[in-house]
Design a protein around this motif. Structure first.
Motif, PDB file in Angstrom:
ATOM      1  N   LEU A 408       0.819  -1.208   0.000  1.00  0.00           N
ATOM      2  CA  LEU A 408       0.000   0.000   0.000  1.00  0.00           C
ATOM      3  C   LEU A 408       0.856   1.263   0.000  1.00  0.00           C
ATOM      4  O   LEU A 408       0.548   2.242  -0.693  1.00  0.00           O
ATOM      5  N   ASP A 409       1.947   1.261   0.793  1.00  0.00           N
ATOM      6  CA  ASP A 409       2.810   2.448   0.844  1.00  0.00           C
ATOM      7  C   ASP A 409       3.416   2.752  -0.515  1.00  0.00           C
ATOM      8  O   ASP A 409       3.559   3.922  -0.902  1.00  0.00           O
ATOM      9  N   GLU A 410       3.798   1.701  -1.257  1.00  0.00           N
ATOM     10  CA  GLU A 410       4.385   1.914  -2.580  1.00  0.00           C
ATOM     11  C   GLU A 410       3.346   2.490  -3.550  1.00  0.00           C
ATOM     12  O   GLU A 410       3.659   3.344  -4.391  1.00  0.00           O
ATOM     13  N   LEU A 411       2.109   2.004  -3.433  1.00  0.00           N
ATOM     14  CA  LEU A 411       1.045   2.537  -4.283  1.00  0.00           C
ATOM     15  C   LEU A 411       0.788   4.007  -3.966  1.00  0.00           C
ATOM     16  O   LEU A 411       0.652   4.842  -4.865  1.00  0.00           O
ATOM     17  N   GLU A 412       0.757   4.350  -2.669  1.00  0.00           N
ATOM     18  CA  GLU A 412       0.545   5.737  -2.272  1.00  0.00           C
ATOM     19  C   GLU A 412       1.665   6.619  -2.801  1.00  0.00           C
ATOM     20  O   GLU A 412       1.430   7.710  -3.342  1.00  0.00           O
ATOM     21  N   LYS A 413       2.920   6.140  -2.692  1.00  0.00           N
ATOM     22  CA  LYS A 413       4.061   6.912  -3.174  1.00  0.00           C
ATOM     23  C   LYS A 413       3.982   7.128  -4.678  1.00  0.00           C
ATOM     24  O   LYS A 413       4.226   8.236  -5.181  1.00  0.00           O
ATOM     25  N   ALA A 414       3.599   6.066  -5.412  1.00  0.00           N
ATOM     26  CA  ALA A 414       3.498   6.170  -6.872  1.00  0.00           C
ATOM     27  C   ALA A 414       2.416   7.173  -7.285  1.00  0.00           C
ATOM     28  O   ALA A 414       2.586   7.951  -8.240  1.00  0.00           O
ATOM     29  N   LEU A 415       1.292   7.167  -6.562  1.00  0.00           N
ATOM     30  CA  LEU A 415       0.209   8.090  -6.881  1.00  0.00           C
ATOM     31  C   LEU A 415       0.629   9.539  -6.612  1.00  0.00           C
ATOM     32  O   LEU A 415       0.311  10.450  -7.388  1.00  0.00           O
ATOM     33  N   ILE A 416       1.351   9.766  -5.510  1.00  0.00           N
ATOM     34  CA  ILE A 416       1.832  11.112  -5.201  1.00  0.00           C
ATOM     35  C   ILE A 416       2.805  11.587  -6.279  1.00  0.00           C
ATOM     36  O   ILE A 416       2.730  12.725  -6.759  1.00  0.00           O
ATOM     37  N   GLN A 417       3.729  10.701  -6.689  1.00  0.00           N
ATOM     38  CA  GLN A 417       4.683  11.067  -7.735  1.00  0.00           C
ATOM     39  C   GLN A 417       3.966  11.392  -9.050  1.00  0.00           C
ATOM     40  O   GLN A 417       4.321  12.335  -9.756  1.00  0.00           O
ATOM     41  N   LEU A 433      -5.809  16.989  -6.915  1.00  0.00           N
ATOM     42  CA  LEU A 433      -6.013  15.793  -7.733  1.00  0.00           C
ATOM     43  C   LEU A 433      -6.164  14.543  -6.872  1.00  0.00           C
ATOM     44  O   LEU A 433      -6.890  13.614  -7.224  1.00  0.00           O
ATOM     45  N   LEU A 434      -5.466  14.521  -5.742  1.00  0.00           N
ATOM     46  CA  LEU A 434      -5.511  13.350  -4.853  1.00  0.00           C
ATOM     47  C   LEU A 434      -6.650  13.429  -3.840  1.00  0.00           C
ATOM     48  O   LEU A 434      -6.850  12.499  -3.058  1.00  0.00           O
ATOM     49  N   GLY A 435      -7.354  14.561  -3.830  1.00  0.00           N
ATOM     50  CA  GLY A 435      -8.493  14.696  -2.927  1.00  0.00           C
ATOM     51  C   GLY A 435      -8.105  14.897  -1.480  1.00  0.00           C
ATOM     52  O   GLY A 435      -8.864  14.539  -0.569  1.00  0.00           O
ATOM     53  N   ILE A 436      -6.910  15.488  -1.214  1.00  0.00           N
ATOM     54  CA  ILE A 436      -6.465  15.749   0.154  1.00  0.00           C
ATOM     55  C   ILE A 436      -6.013  17.206   0.251  1.00  0.00           C
ATOM     56  O   ILE A 436      -5.877  17.885  -0.760  1.00  0.00           O
ATOM     57  N   ARG A 438      -3.306  20.290   1.124  1.00  0.00           N
ATOM     58  CA  ARG A 438      -1.877  20.456   0.832  1.00  0.00           C
ATOM     59  C   ARG A 438      -1.033  20.029   2.041  1.00  0.00           C
ATOM     60  O   ARG A 438       0.046  19.449   1.886  1.00  0.00           O
ATOM     61  N   GLN A 439      -1.520  20.301   3.254  1.00  0.00           N
ATOM     62  CA  GLN A 439      -0.773  19.921   4.449  1.00  0.00           C
ATOM     63  C   GLN A 439      -0.632  18.388   4.542  1.00  0.00           C
ATOM     64  O   GLN A 439       0.435  17.865   4.890  1.00  0.00           O
ATOM     65  N   LYS A 440      -1.714  17.682   4.204  1.00  0.00           N
ATOM     66  CA  LYS A 440      -1.642  16.214   4.224  1.00  0.00           C
ATOM     67  C   LYS A 440      -0.698  15.694   3.151  1.00  0.00           C
ATOM     68  O   LYS A 440       0.012  14.701   3.360  1.00  0.00           O
ATOM     69  N   LEU A 441      -0.704  16.378   1.992  1.00  0.00           N
ATOM     70  CA  LEU A 441       0.210  15.962   0.927  1.00  0.00           C
ATOM     71  C   LEU A 441       1.663  16.128   1.382  1.00  0.00           C
ATOM     72  O   LEU A 441       2.501  15.234   1.164  1.00  0.00           O
ATOM     73  N   LYS A 447       6.864  11.553   4.466  1.00  0.00           N
ATOM     74  CA  LYS A 447       6.810  10.137   4.863  1.00  0.00           C
ATOM     75  C   LYS A 447       7.515   9.238   3.839  1.00  0.00           C
ATOM     76  O   LYS A 447       8.199   8.278   4.195  1.00  0.00           O
ATOM     77  N   HIS A 448       7.386   9.592   2.548  1.00  0.00           N
ATOM     78  CA  HIS A 448       7.977   8.770   1.472  1.00  0.00           C
ATOM     79  C   HIS A 448       9.282   9.366   0.935  1.00  0.00           C
ATOM     80  O   HIS A 448       9.736   9.005  -0.156  1.00  0.00           O
ATOM     81  N   ASP A 449       9.869  10.326   1.696  1.00  0.00           N
ATOM     82  CA  ASP A 449      11.135  10.965   1.284  1.00  0.00           C
ATOM     83  C   ASP A 449      11.010  11.642  -0.084  1.00  0.00           C
ATOM     84  O   ASP A 449      11.938  11.602  -0.890  1.00  0.00           O
ATOM     85  N   LEU A 450       9.867  12.298  -0.313  1.00  0.00           N
ATOM     86  CA  LEU A 450       9.650  13.001  -1.584  1.00  0.00           C
ATOM     87  C   LEU A 450       9.730  14.508  -1.417  1.00  0.00           C
ATOM     88  O   LEU A 450       9.643  15.241  -2.401  1.00  0.00           O
TER      89      LEU A 450
END
Length: 451
Positions: A408-417, A433-436, A438-441, A447-450
């Motif tokens: 799940l974490d990898e999927l979340e990271k891929a979607l953010i990228q 676009l992700l429905g969240i 900006r602070q959550k993004l 969290k994913h070192d992005l």
């Protein structure tokens, strides 16, 4: 159209035969003639009817032509008055011109010469009429009613616009591409105190960097290669009105400093000149970018940001006001000449489910494409709706878990990228676009070192 056509001319003369002949000739040219047999009657008629021009004999009972001229110009100083004098009465003609008459004619006169004098005097009147009609049309076209929306998000937008409307405050319009930021800017101008001044729009992203300064501030002759003549910049052209700087976030840093100086000093220096030129503009800026992030990144001046961000207005994305989609669809059909066309329920539901990254502009293009490619002449069906690839349905169940499972974490990271790539690393738009938020993004990016 000749200037006499549809004009209203007050004709004052105590000679009934003269009035009859002149009235006949003017009526043949399309003018409406308001006859008066003396100066007092002419004055009463003027106050009731407000004609476009007055043609009056100087020597009349009760109130002579010069006195009538002065009475009229006391309440309507720009109204053209042509006085009629007797042959050889040059002193009287000179006095008439000094009193403000537009022209004079001597009796007896040539019909064609009279018509030419009347046309020349009426041309400014006709031009002012046309300009007034154009201003009224622009005000109607850019009224709040021209911005389609009735849901909570648009109600909030309209409320902020109404509050700022009477003022000439600097406004910063925020919103994604295609949401209608320029519509908001035009509505603020054409319904505000500067409505009679020019509205000049500049897309800062569309003008080459090396030409942007001369476009904004003008240039002198010979200021650079190709500058064969002096040219006013957009600030000078907008003087007395509104300057709309679209995509302000794309303005290069060196020009940002000069813009800040113009806003502080209310004067510009054309390229190639050291002499400042005073300007009087109301500034409205717009951007789809996150200016706060640009300030943190050192790509946008903080002091300019504060100068622009006096009244921020955010135009909501279409996905945040889905309740307005049926209204917008009917508006676009009406504008495209298909007001009576049926849109089937399934088609409207499909339109309401799409994500619309291109917002209202994308919806308009989709409706136009559906009209051109529809399978039935009397209606639009769900099969006629062909969205762009990026407008995937905003449904929750878009993915199936593969049999081998996933991380799940990898999927979340891929979607953010993916969202960051799609928006050019604009965190505000990526979060939308992700429905969240900006602070959550930002939290998930860290969290994913992005980050």
């Amino acid at each position: 159209m000749n200037a006499l056509q549809a004009s209203r001319i007050l004709l004052a003369d105590d000679d009934p035969n003269f009035r009859k002949v002149v009235s006949f000739n003017l009526t043949r040219q399309g003018a409406e003639v308001l006859p008066a047999e003396n100066g007092r009657q002419a004055w009463d008629l003027f106050r009731r009817e407000r004609p476009d021009l007055v043609l009056s004999d100087i020597r009349m009972p009760e109130l002579d032509g010069l006195a009538l001229l002065r009475e009229i110009h006391a309440v309507a100083p720009d109204l053209p008055v042509i006085l009629i004098t007797a042959h050889g009465d040059i002193d009287m003609a000179v006095e008439a011109m000094q009193a403000g008459a537009a022209d004079f004619v001597t009796k007896p006169f040539d019909r064609e010469r009279l018509l030419r004098k009347l046309e020349r005097a009426l041309r400014p009147v006709q031009l002012e009429k046309e300009n007034r009609i154009l201003r009224e049309e622009l005000t109607t076209r850019h009224s709040f009613d021209s911005i389609i929306g009735a849901g909570p998000a648009m109600t909030r937008l309209f409320e902020i616009m109404r509050r700022v409307l009477p003022r000439e405050t600097t406004v910063l319009i925020l919103g994604e591409s295609g949401t209608g930021k320029e519509l908001v800017a035009r509505a603020l101008h054409y319904n505000g105190p500067r409505r009679n001044g020019p509205f000049v729009a500049v897309n800062c992203a569309a003008i080459p960097v090396n030409l942007l300064e001369s476009e904004m501030f003008g240039h002198t002759r010979g200021a650079f290669t190709g500058a064969d003549t002096a040219r006013e910049g957009r600030f000078q052209l907008a003087s007395g009105g509104t300057l709309f700087l679209d995509e302000i976030g794309d303005m290069p840093p060196e020009l940002q400093a000069k813009l800040l100086r113009v806003l502080q000093e209310r004067q510009v220096e054309p390229v190639g000149s050291s002499t400042p030129v005073a300007v009087d503009v109301r500034l409205i800026a717009a951007t789809h970018q996150d200016l706060e992030q640009l300030v943190r990144d050192g790509r946008f001046r903080q002091d300019l940001y504060y100068r622009l961000n006096v009244v921020p207005i955010t135009v909501p994305a279409l996905r945040d006001r889905r309740e307005d989609i049926p209204l917008l669809v009917r508006h676009f059909l009406r504008r495209l000449g298909e007001d009576g066309l049926e849109v089937e329920r399934d088609a409207m539901e499909r339109l309401s489910r799409l994500n619309w990254p291109g917002n209202v502009r994308e919806l308009e293009n989709t409706i136009e494409r559906a009209l051109a490619l529809r399978r039935h002449p009397d209606r639009i069906t769900a099969d006629d709706i062909q969205p762009y690839p990026g407008s995937a349905p905003a449904a929750a169940n878009l993915y199936e878990v593969p049999d081998e499972g996933l991380v799940l974490d990898e999927l979340e990271k891929a979607l953010i990228q993916s969202a960051l790539r799609k928006t050019g690393n604009n965190q505000t738009r990526a979060a939308a676009l992700l429905g969240i938020t900006r602070q959550k993004l930002i939290y998930r990016m860290q969290k994913h070192d992005l980050a």
